[in-house]
Design an enzyme around this catalytic site. Structure first.
Site, PDB file in Angstrom:
ATOM      1  N   ASP A  90       0.863  -1.190   0.000  1.00  0.00           N
ATOM      2  CA  ASP A  90       0.000   0.000   0.000  1.00  0.00           C
ATOM      3  C   ASP A  90       0.897   1.238   0.000  1.00  0.00           C
ATOM      4  O   ASP A  90       1.490   1.586   1.020  1.00  0.00           O
ATOM      5  CB  ASP A  90      -0.920  -0.002   1.221  1.00  0.00           C
ATOM      6  CG  ASP A  90      -2.024  -1.061   1.140  1.00  0.00           C
ATOM      7  OD1 ASP A  90      -1.813  -2.084   0.445  1.00  0.00           O
ATOM      8  OD2 ASP A  90      -3.073  -0.886   1.781  1.00  0.00           O
ATOM      9  N   LYS A 122      -6.752   3.517  -3.291  1.00  0.00           N
ATOM     10  CA  LYS A 122      -7.181   3.523  -1.892  1.00  0.00           C
ATOM     11  C   LYS A 122      -7.338   4.969  -1.451  1.00  0.00           C
ATOM     12  O   LYS A 122      -6.537   5.833  -1.827  1.00  0.00           O
ATOM     13  CB  LYS A 122      -6.123   2.786  -1.061  1.00  0.00           C
ATOM     14  CG  LYS A 122      -6.307   2.823   0.449  1.00  0.00           C
ATOM     15  CD  LYS A 122      -5.197   1.999   1.115  1.00  0.00           C
ATOM     16  CE  LYS A 122      -5.163   2.176   2.615  1.00  0.00           C
ATOM     17  NZ  LYS A 122      -4.080   1.401   3.264  1.00  0.00           N
ATOM     18  N   LYS A 156     -10.222   0.576  -2.474  1.00  0.00           N
ATOM     19  CA  LYS A 156     -10.134   0.356  -1.031  1.00  0.00           C
ATOM     20  C   LYS A 156     -10.436   1.648  -0.277  1.00  0.00           C
ATOM     21  O   LYS A 156      -9.599   2.539  -0.225  1.00  0.00           O
ATOM     22  CB  LYS A 156      -8.741  -0.165  -0.657  1.00  0.00           C
ATOM     23  CG  LYS A 156      -8.552  -0.404   0.853  1.00  0.00           C
ATOM     24  CD  LYS A 156      -7.178  -1.002   1.141  1.00  0.00           C
ATOM     25  CE  LYS A 156      -6.905  -1.080   2.640  1.00  0.00           C
ATOM     26  NZ  LYS A 156      -5.586  -1.698   2.943  1.00  0.00           N
TER      27      LYS A 156
END
Length: 256
Positions: free
Chosen positions: A102, A165, A197
């Protein structure tokens, strides 16, 4: 939302959850607890999301064949590290056993007009991921502007991101339905297989249901599966388990 619908959302959300501990003072003992919590009586979470320094420990705890993925963060939370340092973080994390990376994009550079900074970072880190999937954190609460959030999402997708995300969970405004709407439209318009996300501040099954409904509306009802949708949260699991065990939903808002 009636009880039957709430239970259905809870079951789905459990399978999509990146159970997170990114507290600055996280300890090895808390990682043991997190790995245990991720294996619930109702099935496993999709992943745990932890600091890079705990990836090797988590891989040992979960074992090589666990259905629970290990996600970790790089260029986190500032988005301001040099590319070479972020690449070193990424390679080390993958070597330690991370399944998901991430990455915080250089969102401040983007806000000042430097689109190339985002493209260069995402392209380089994607190449360093090997078989790991790359989720790009846009920090939408700091970008604020609708056009800027859309630009960040479009750039990340074009540069090879596997997911976009919303947030680090470390700023004042994290996941919002408005940002989710912009990012899901970006994914739809790209015509690429890219996931979404939302992360930060989603702590109830009812909240999760709003994001799932939005994704169904924009992407179609069969789109939301663990390979295309994750929730980044620390507090959501407690509410999921309360709902599935027949207790009343009692979750309080949490930072992540």
């Amino acid at each position: 939302m009636d009880n039957q619908e709430l239970r259905a959302v809870a079951t789905k959300a459990l399978s999509l959850l990146d159970l997170t501990n990114l507290k600055d003072d996280c300890t090895p003992e808390q990682i043991v607890s997190l790995c245990g919590k991720a294996q619930t009586a109702y099935g496993p979470t999709a992943a745990i999301c932890i600091w890079p320094r705990f990836v090797m420990q988590a891989r040992t705890l979960l074992g090589p064949d666990s259905p629970i993925r290990i996600a970790t963060v790089v260029n986190f939370p500032s988005g301001a590290m040099k590319i070479e340092d972020v690449l070193a973080e990424t390679r080390d994390a993958v070597a330690d056993g991370a399944d998901d990376i991430d990455l915080v994009i250089p969102y401040r550079a983007l806000a000042s007009g430097d689109e190339k900074a985002v493209t260069d970072m995402v392209t380089a880190v994607k190449a360093a991921c090997g078989n790991a999937i790359l989720k790009t954190i846009l920090e939408t609460g700091e970008l604020k502007d609708v056009a800027l959030i859309r630009k960040a999402s479009d750039l990340a997708i074009a540069a090879g991101a596997d997911f976009v995300k919303t947030s680090t969970g470390k700023v004042g405004v994290n996941a919002t339905l408005e940002a989710a709407d912009i990012m899901l439209q970006s994914i739809r318009d790209s015509r690429k297989r890219v996931g979404f996300k939302p992360a930060g501040g989603i702590s109830t099954v009812a909240d999760a249901g709003l994001y799932l409904r939005l994704a169904d509306t924009i992407m179609g009802e069969d789109w939301v599966i663990p390979s295309t949708f994750r929730f980044g949260a620390s507090g959501l699991l407690d509410d999921i388990l309360a709902v599935l065990s027949g207790e009343r939903s009692t979750a309080a808002a949490s930072g992540y």
